[in-house]
Scaffold this active site. Structure first.
Site, PDB file in Angstrom:
ATOM      1  N   ASP A  19      -0.700  -2.042   5.882  1.00 24.68           N
ATOM      2  CA  ASP A  19      -0.432  -1.579   7.247  1.00 24.68           C
ATOM      3  C   ASP A  19      -1.445  -2.154   8.227  1.00 24.68           C
ATOM      4  OD1 ASP A  19       1.673  -0.128   6.367  1.00 24.68           O
ATOM      5  OD2 ASP A  19       0.586   1.789   6.247  1.00 24.68           O
ATOM      6  N   ASP A  72      -7.004   1.889   7.511  1.00 22.46           N
ATOM      7  CA  ASP A  72      -6.840   2.057   6.065  1.00 22.46           C
ATOM      8  C   ASP A  72      -6.320   0.779   5.423  1.00 22.46           C
ATOM      9  OD1 ASP A  72      -7.799   4.518   5.780  1.00 22.46           O
ATOM     10  OD2 ASP A  72      -5.855   5.550   5.603  1.00 22.46           O
ATOM     11  N   GLU A 111       0.845  -1.179   0.000  1.00 19.70           N
ATOM     12  CA  GLU A 111       0.000   0.000   0.000  1.00 19.70           C
ATOM     13  C   GLU A 111       0.891   1.244   0.000  1.00 19.70           C
ATOM     14  OE1 GLU A 111      -1.893  -0.182   3.745  1.00 19.70           O
ATOM     15  OE2 GLU A 111      -2.586   1.885   3.708  1.00 19.70           O
ATOM     16  N   ASP A 154      -3.446  -0.902  10.190  1.00 16.36           N
ATOM     17  CA  ASP A 154      -4.396   0.100  10.665  1.00 16.36           C
ATOM     18  C   ASP A 154      -5.692  -0.005   9.857  1.00 16.36           C
ATOM     19  OD1 ASP A 154      -3.777   1.125   8.211  1.00 16.36           O
ATOM     20  OD2 ASP A 154      -2.694   2.876   8.960  1.00 16.36           O
TER      21      ASP A 154
END
Ligand code: TTJ
Length: 667
Positions: A506, A510, A433, A508
């Site tokens: 990641d 997102d 990403e 998280d």
């Protein structure tokens, strides 16, 4: 005991009602307005059963002045004779005990609505009512008993004379249990109207006798009577009200050995498909075998007819299942003895025998209809052919996109850092990403067999996009070209350039979103990769814990706590920091300093240096990766559809229900 007579002997396992008041949600789903209205339907279902057994023609639901609701039918009446097992009148047993199996009469020959999906029994309604009164009218007498919170106030008695026959049960929901106890006539009507359509020839009336009505009911007439002689055919007519239709609704029924099958359908010039299915009057929104059988028969029969009529030429392909459903409105209703409800929301019919049952009936009766109504049949076939031509045109357009596009030319995307090996079985593609993580990964990788493809931004939501639109998206096109196997009708798994495709995002929110989008893409368009076990999810560490020269990476908070305990440091101390700081970890704001031990939280892959990323996440010798299985994907599919599909309401519900489980919110 002769069939059709009734007695109270078959009540089996009996239990008191205490558990119902303790945990009402377990029985009626919730104690909000939904649960409240459920009580009414629970009683109505009993009357509907009596109607389906052929003994009742009128059902009246009335909202009384005092806030109670009464449900009355003109059936045979709940049995009032003595139940052998308990020595109590059957009516009392029915209304004061949880009866497993739900059969309280001798008459279990028919199909039942009650005891189906939500059928918890009328005793549950009683338990959750501050007051209930049950009356049975038969043999010229009124048998009556009253209850408070599910307990009899007195023995059942004969309270008067009557000419009527039937059952009347009224109840007042207990305000101790329910958040609100005001009924909504408009809410009740929706389901009652549907029930009336499904139970042909039965009248269901709703009467609002309240002096105070809630806002949403104020404009409504006080009395409704739903009576549809045409049953589901009238339902189809109603659904197609504003459409330009081809002929009148087609209707047929059949009593098969597997159960009763009833189908109504009508084509219109619309492009929408509107097929609804029911099992024992319960809406099967997730479909099931009855629906599968219906669709199979529809496709087969219309194709056969179109062939014999010469509307489909010899060299032409068959109409697809989608072609024959464009512009179709249909209701498929089945009744069976032991319905099995499956699926996410328990609204999918699991009885496999219903596929053949429905398929056989529809094959036969629809073919017969087409033969007997040549004008309508021509209209239907023309409509399906139109759908088919539109589909072929769309496909041609799409193919040309694929041919013209970069896919065939095999120009690899510029941002792909490809690997050197050309042996797919040893090659790995890391989808990362963003460009910064892409940079770290490029430095970290072993270029002999590891390729990196950074994707920028959120990729397109493929659930809602058609293939042609999807291919216009550069991020997705790059990925497809990199994988090398093509897409859609030109797809060849044998050409896959990497046998391990690794999603590396990641840790998280997102990252999770991008992962979901990618999984959606793979699930919808590259299911072969799931079957072949080619798809993986990388597991980058959440924390680096360092004591002196000893470096450990951990992948969860639990592991972190465990690790710190091992080092003899408690979690709280970490948060507070401490003296004797000997080490400092650079590169991060989240460094927490404690004596001798430092904990670094990785917010993104970009925060790791190349060595760390290699050691923890990419090195085949040390990394852990999750292989995405078909089971994962199947489970994910339901979530995909809810989260990505066009319907907003279920998505909002999903997000609300699951919001609490979204951890590591990156605020
Ligand atoms: C049971 O089998 C023998 C014949 O009577 C059957 C029966 O119980 N019929 C019946 C029950 N009709 N109506 C009901 C009923 C109606 C309401 C409104 C509420 C309840 C709990 C039952």
């Amino acid at each position: 005991m002769p069939k059709g007579s009734y007695s109270a002997e078959q009540i089996q396992v009996l239990q008191g009602l205490e558990p119902v008041r303790k945990r009402p949600g377990m029985y009626i789903g919730s104690t909000d307005s939904r649960g409240l209205h459920h009580l009414v339907h629970e009683l109505v279902d009993n009357a509907i059963d009596e109607a389906m057994a052929g003994h009742c023609t009128e059902i009246i639901v009335s909202l009384e002045k005092d806030g109670s609701v009464a449900v009355e039918d003109n059936g045979r009446g709940i049995p009032v004779d003595i139940h052998k097992q308990t020595g109590r009148p059957a009516m009392e047993v029915v209304l004061t005990t949880l009866h497993a199996g739900g059969k309280f009469g001798g008459d279990d020959s028919g199909y039942k609505v009650s005891g189906g999906l939500h059928g918890v029994g009328s005793s549950v309604v009683n338990a959750l009512s501050s007051h209930m009164r049950a009356e049975v009218f038969r043999d010229g007498k009124v048998y009556m008993q009253e209850y408070k919170q599910g307990k009899p106030v007195a023995d059942m008695k004969v309270s008067g004379k009557t000419e009527k026959r039937g059952t009347r049960v009224s109840f007042k929901p207990d305000p101790v249990i329910f958040d609100a106890t005001v009924f909504s006539m408009s809410t009740l009507m929706t389901r009652l109207r549907q029930q009336a359509y499904l139970t042909r020839g039965v009248a269901i009336s709703v009467l609002d006798a309240r002096s105070e009505r809630p806002e949403e009911d104020k404009e409504l007439p006080r009395l409704y009577r739903f009576y549809f002689e045409g049953g589901i055919a009238a339902y189809v007519e109603h659904l197609n009200e504003s459409q330009e239709c081809i002929g009148s609704p087609i209707w047929f029924e059949h009593e098969a050995s597997e159960g009763y099958v009833e189908v109504a359908l009508q084509y219109s010039q619309s492009f929408q498909e509107h097929v609804v299915s029911f099992a024992n009057n319960i809406h099967t929104s997730e479909g099931g075998h009855h629906l599968t059988g219906f669709k199979a028969a529809l496709t087969r029969t219309i194709n056969a007819y179109a062939r014999t009529q010469g509307a489909l030429k010899e060299k032409e392909d068959n109409l697809t299942a989608e072609d024959v459903r464009e512009g179709l409105t249909a209701v498929v209703s089945v009744r069976l003895k032991e319905p099995q409800f499956e699926g996410q929301t328990k609204s999918k019919l699991g009885n496999a025998e219903m596929k053949t049952a429905v398929e056989t009936v529809v094959n036969e009766k629809l073919a017969q209809y087409l033969e007997e109504h040549p004008a309508e049949a021509r209209g239907v076939v023309a409509k399906c052919l139109l759908a088919s031509r539109a589909r072929l045109a769309a496909r041609a357009a799409r193919d040309s996109v694929i041919r013209k596009g970069a896919l065939e030319g095999m120009t690899l995307p510029g941002k792909l850092a490809d690997c050197q090996s050309r042996d797919p079985s040893e090659c790995e593609l890391f989808i990362v990403e963003g460009d910064s993580a892409g940079g770290s990964a490029k430095q970290a990788r072993r270029r002999e067999f590891q390729a990196i493809l950074p994707l920028r931004g959120k990729i397109l939501n493929v659930e809602q996009s058609r293939l042609d639109k999807m291919l216009a998206n550069n991020e997705i096109k790059a990925l497809i070209v990199a994988m090398g196997m093509g897409v859609g009708e030109v797809k060849e798994v044998g050409k896959l350039r990497y046998h391990r495709i690794v999603i590396m995002t990641d840790a998280d929110v997102d990252g999770a979103h991008i992962r979901t989008l990618l999984l959606t893409l793979f699930f919808r368009y590259f299911v072969e990769l799931l079957d072949g076990g080619h798809l993986y999810i990388a597991q980058p560490p959440l924390y680096k814990i360092q004591k002196g020269k000893d470096v450990r990476y951990v992948f969860s908070d639990v592991e972190k706590e465990k690790m710190l305990k091992e080092y003899g440091v408690k979690g709280e101390i970490i948060e507070e920091g401490g003296e004797n700081i000997e080490e400092e970890v650079q590169d991060t704001e989240k460094t927490v300093k404690i004596p001798h031990v430092s904990v670094q939280r990785y917010k993104g892959l970009g925060e790791m240096n190349a060595d760390q990323l290699w050691d923890t996440t990419m090195d085949p010798e040390h990394r852990t990766m999750l292989r995405v299985t078909m089971e994962d994907a199947e489970r994910a599919n339901a979530a995909f559809t809810t989260l990505m599909g066009p319907e907003v309401a279920p998505r909002r519900k999903f997000i609300q229900t699951h919001a609490k489980t979204v951890k590591n919110l990156d605020i």
